[in-house]
Design an enzyme around this catalytic site. Sequence first.
Site, short mmCIF file in Angstrom:
data_model
loop_
_atom_site.label_atom_id
_atom_site.label_comp_id
_atom_site.label_asym_id
_atom_site.label_seq_id
_atom_site.Cartn_x
_atom_site.Cartn_y
_atom_site.Cartn_z
N GLY A 32 29.53 1.54 14.06
CA GLY A 32 30.21 2.68 13.47
C GLY A 32 29.97 2.93 11.99
CG ASP A 33 30.39 2.04 7.58
OD1 ASP A 33 29.50 2.84 7.22
OD2 ASP A 33 31.24 1.58 6.79
CG LEU A 34 24.18 -0.72 11.89
CD1 LEU A 34 24.80 -2.08 11.60
CD2 LEU A 34 23.67 -0.67 13.31
#
Length: 309
Positions: A215-217
């Site tokens: 999700g926040d890679l």
Amino acid sequence: MNIPLPPNYNSLAQALVDLFGTSVAIAQTDRVSGGDINKAYALTLNNGKHIFMKANAKQNAAFFTAEAAGLTAIAATKDIGTPEILCTGTDDGEDVGYSFLLLKFIESGKRRADYWEELGHNLAAMHNADTTTFFETKSPQNTFGFFQDNFVGARPQINKPCNSWVSFFRDNRLVPQFKAADSYFSTRDREANTKLLDHLEDFLIEPEKPSLLHGDLWNGNVMCGPDGKAMLIDPACYIGHAEADLAMTELFGGFPPSFYEAYREVHPLQPGYENRRDLYNLYQLLNHLNLFGPSYLGPVQSIVAEYVG
């Protein structure tokens, strides 16, 4: 989520006792750099053990219960490394209350020669994992989303379950960010934004199967573990299209080509990914616009214009 979550405490001292025994005490506290949302510390205990603690204001305890849920979900796939979670909690403190997350302290090692290839294979395997355990109940509606809302950076992230990826991305990702950023937009911008939302199904496609996403890679949320393999940290997990994770790896500098080649060996991409990539990253750039201000307005406007003129 049908996977046990770590314990939550009302006292740091009690958490340490339950984890390490009645004679345990903090012998040394060292501030650790990194991150602009939480404070981070390396705690040395009187038994010689080292643990990692994140702390924030007491009212922000949800940051840590959400992070713990995401790390638990990733670990449950058994496909890629994450720090071991010890517990979450709050403490009234001597002067002011605070919330905390305790993790096993990770000594970063030297990267293996196949570090990026291994990460590509492991991330693809995580994206191939079964996702039905990440909802409270099994239901056709529970295809995309997560069992709870969480955060992307310091901003809330809505994970209301939906049976359509395009609808989920429109209603739970783009719409809230556009609304929050409305003061930055001109009338012409708003018309273009509305046109994009109204025609999102012309640009995005449904995945062949839903995937658990970090999700926040980006590079900052990948670290090297003591075994030389990559580990994922600071997740903003939900079930979605694997392309959204892959797109973000390309947003801030990208990963080496060997990572993408290895990823595709395990999880081939659906045709046209390159045409959808910027649209996925519109969500991340809108979030940065809302977090950090107008320096991100131009990139947001450019992506919207790319799709609707």
